[in-house]
Design a protein around this motif. Sequence first.
Motif, short mmCIF file in Angstrom:
data_model
loop_
_atom_site.label_atom_id
_atom_site.label_comp_id
_atom_site.label_asym_id
_atom_site.label_seq_id
_atom_site.Cartn_x
_atom_site.Cartn_y
_atom_site.Cartn_z
N LEU A 1 -16.33 -79.50 -0.82
CA LEU A 1 -17.19 -78.32 -0.78
C LEU A 1 -18.02 -78.30 0.50
N VAL B 1 -18.03 -75.45 3.29
CA VAL B 1 -19.26 -74.76 3.73
C VAL B 1 -19.38 -74.82 5.24
N ILE C 1 -17.45 -82.91 -3.92
CA ILE C 1 -18.64 -82.59 -3.11
C ILE C 1 -18.28 -82.60 -1.62
N ILE D 1 -15.94 -86.69 -8.39
CA ILE D 1 -17.07 -85.80 -8.10
C ILE D 1 -17.44 -85.88 -6.62
N PRO E 1 -19.44 -66.61 0.12
CA PRO E 1 -19.36 -67.81 -0.70
C PRO E 1 -20.39 -68.88 -0.32
N ASN E 2 -21.12 -68.65 0.85
CA ASN E 2 -21.96 -69.74 1.41
C ASN E 2 -22.94 -70.34 0.40
N GLY F 1 -20.20 -67.52 9.46
CA GLY F 1 -20.56 -67.01 8.14
C GLY F 1 -21.96 -66.49 8.04
N ARG F 2 -22.82 -66.85 8.96
CA ARG F 2 -24.22 -66.41 8.87
C ARG F 2 -24.37 -64.95 9.22
N CYS G 1 -22.42 -80.33 -8.86
CA CYS G 1 -21.57 -81.54 -8.92
C CYS G 1 -22.45 -82.79 -8.92
N VAL G 2 -23.50 -82.76 -8.09
CA VAL G 2 -24.42 -83.91 -8.06
C VAL G 2 -25.05 -84.08 -9.46
N LEU H 1 -16.58 -93.87 -15.69
CA LEU H 1 -17.69 -93.37 -14.87
C LEU H 1 -17.36 -93.53 -13.39
N MET I 1 -28.17 -65.76 4.65
CA MET I 1 -26.77 -66.19 4.55
C MET I 1 -26.14 -65.42 3.38
N PRO I 2 -24.81 -65.19 3.43
CA PRO I 2 -24.18 -64.48 2.31
C PRO I 2 -24.24 -65.33 1.04
N ARG J 1 -27.41 -61.27 -0.07
CA ARG J 1 -27.71 -62.28 0.95
C ARG J 1 -28.94 -63.09 0.52
N ILE K 1 -16.85 -72.57 6.88
CA ILE K 1 -17.22 -71.15 6.80
C ILE K 1 -18.34 -70.83 7.77
N GLU K 2 -19.35 -71.70 7.77
CA GLU K 2 -20.54 -71.42 8.58
C GLU K 2 -20.25 -71.55 10.07
N ILE L 1 -23.84 -83.16 -12.34
CA ILE L 1 -22.80 -83.68 -13.26
C ILE L 1 -22.66 -85.19 -13.08
N GLY L 2 -22.66 -85.63 -11.81
CA GLY L 2 -22.53 -87.06 -11.52
C GLY L 2 -23.69 -87.85 -12.12
N ALA M 1 -23.35 -87.91 -15.90
CA ALA M 1 -22.27 -88.81 -16.34
C ALA M 1 -22.74 -90.26 -16.26
N LEU N 1 -22.72 -75.07 -5.85
CA LEU N 1 -21.71 -75.90 -6.51
C LEU N 1 -21.88 -77.38 -6.17
N ILE N 2 -22.25 -77.64 -4.91
CA ILE N 2 -22.48 -79.04 -4.50
C ILE N 2 -23.59 -79.64 -5.36
N LEU O 1 -21.28 -71.89 -2.79
CA LEU O 1 -20.64 -73.18 -2.53
C LEU O 1 -21.68 -74.30 -2.46
N ARG O 2 -22.81 -73.99 -1.85
CA ARG O 2 -23.90 -74.98 -1.78
C ARG O 2 -24.45 -75.25 -3.18
N LEU P 1 -17.05 -90.53 -10.83
CA LEU P 1 -17.93 -90.41 -9.66
C LEU P 1 -17.11 -90.26 -8.38
#
Lengths: 426, 367
Positions: free
Chosen positions: A413, A417, A410, A406, B241-242, A425-426, B252-253, A399, B237-238, B30, A420-421, B255-256, B259, B248-249, B245-246, A403
Amino acid sequence: MRRPAILPALLLLVPGAFAAEPTKPAKPPALESSCVTCHKDLDGELQQPAVMAAEDIHFLKGLGCNDCHGGNPQAGADGDLDAAHDPKKGWSGRPHRKDIPVFCAKCHADAAFMKRFDPKARVDQLQEYRTSVHGKKNAAGDERVAVCVDCHGVHGIRAVKDPRAKVYPANVADTCARCHNDAALMGHYFIEIGQVDAYKKSVHARALYDKGDMSAPTCNDCHGSHGAVPPGVESIAGVCGTCHTREATLFRDTEAKKGIDLSACIQCVMCHSNHAVLPPTDDMLGVGDKSTCTACHAAGEPGYQAAKEMGEDVVRLTGTLREATELLDRAEQAGMAVGPDRFALKKAGDQLVESKVLAHGFDLGRFKEASTEGIKAAEAGLTAGHRAFAELRFRRKGLALSLIVIAAVIAGLAFKVRQIERGGGR
Amino acid sequence: MNWPKPGRIRDWIEERLELSALEEMGRHKRVPVHRHSIWYYMGGMTLFLFGLQVATGILLLLYYRPSAGEAFESVQFIMTQVPFGWLIRSIHSWSANLLVFVLFVHMFSVFFMKAYRRPREITWFSGVALLALTMAFGFSGYLLPWNTLAFFATQVGTEVAGAVPVVGHFMLKLLRGGEHVTGGTLTRFYGFHVAVLPATATLLLGLHLLLVQKHGMSVPPAIESEAKREGREARTMPFLPNFLLRDLIGWCVAIGILAALAAILPWELGTKADPFAPAPAGIRPEWYFCWMFQTLKLLPGHVLGIEGELIGIFGIGLAGLVWLLVPFLDPGTPGTGGRSRLFSAFGVLAILYMAIMTVWVYVAPGG
């Protein structure tokens, strides 16, 4: 021939004869007799029968005073006592104490009559009674010994399965104690008192009184009910063996195998006592301070060595079993599934019981087979417990590692983000 | 042998499937950005947990045996003998609960943001139906380990269905596969859980996602009005991937969390169901059914000569219908209407009622 007039005290002698008694039957017609009407107006012990009749099993079954005492239940309401107590109508009055067993047996020994009330009714109570110490002394004219009414009551007699009956299992010891705790009465027969007090500390009494186990033995289960006798030395193993069948069989098997009369040198009571049968403990085996084996076997004898090995095995099996159980408990509390291991551990417990039973065969070989198997099962349980904790540690480490991975993903990622931003990206 | 170059493979696939159209659609999709944007992640989270359920469920299927004689033992085998079986089963069970919770959050966020407004009524209907299906997943899955608690909870749950007027007895027999909860019920629930419900849910989910894609994310009326007042266009926002990707975050939380729950609090198995044993004390359904359970429990035996349970079932059914018809019942003008705010207050009351009833079940003696 007139129907035997004595039914009363007897029906109660049949265990469970009226167990299925309805809770509140209609008022028995016998309660309307002149006997009840007149005696209710009397004082003291002459009033008692009329008062107590209302709950008497015989009355509830439709029998009346005249069925035991004779007389005319229709006459006498006008004050004519002679008409009610007419000897020509079978009036016999109060039976003499020494005649009570025969008095009750007039009905209770009559199979054809008793079947009217219970097809399985026993009718051998008088026969049994005659074999008892009470019955023999009664036959010899001793008026102090117990007769039917001393245990079952005179009037207001209840069915054996009625919890208020004097002979209901939970009340038997106190009923016996009424005489057997009477030092003056017992003094006539050179019998010590205190058996009931000792019994009440026993494992049997705890089962009966504390756990409410009505099948637990009380006085009459070992001594007999109507044929009550003190078990002789030669019959003790047989008496205990009626419930503890395996121990008794092992005892007899060893006698047969070795061709000796074990009963001549050892009996159940020597290790377990008689009335105060305490819960057996592990240290009764072995050669320690509380060992019962060393009472007969001295150091250097084969019996001493066998006792020593048995004691050591029981201690080891008990200890390992306890340790394994505690370990599996803790593993379960930590969330591990240990059901199958716990089930496998039951074998160790079973073998512990088996070993203790086999100790009654005084055969070290057979004992060792069971104890060794039990120790193996307990050790397997212990190994399973340790394995569960090893698995738990593995999970926790896994675990922690997961963690970290993970969290790193995170962070990656989040960084992407942001990148990109920031790049519009906006 | 000459292997084709990667570019040629892509061309080969493109020629047949035209995936670039999807890519193009993703590039143009968007997502509105405002102070309530966080609730947009709930839909994605629900979808992710649904996918996790499918994946772990398929793995469990490899060992699970749907019969009264073998179900408990097979789950015990999964938990103790199958490598990482404990992890898969615990994640399946915890994730199921998390899925229901996130679904409720998603539904109430849609309610309060009034995202059910025209033309998204069918999106709302399909969402409510998906919630009902998820609860049916939970109810049917609860019995599958064939343990004592599940057995008696199913008995109580199906009895409630049996109390429905006219069709009750038919429903009870349909659910149980007879008059009583038996091995036949287990097989039936298994069929619902792994075939009927997944097939229905997949179709509904497809419709739901298609509609979300078609209509885009709804912007709350208040935010729309603000933007209009200030004479600016709402920020976006697009999706690729914006937003993804968020998303996905968040996944992941999740999944954590799953687990950690699986490793520290593996899902219990309990004891094998014994249909002849008396029901243990403190029988209660899964937490998301508790508010209904407590409602039925609190009702008196009879109200004005009508059975209390019947009134409860009718009331809960009516509440469900009202909730389904929310897009048609909301009287407020999008944005500022006082009556609309009053309508939102009913949502708050619904949450409070459900929360209080649920907590009540857990804190009540023997609960």
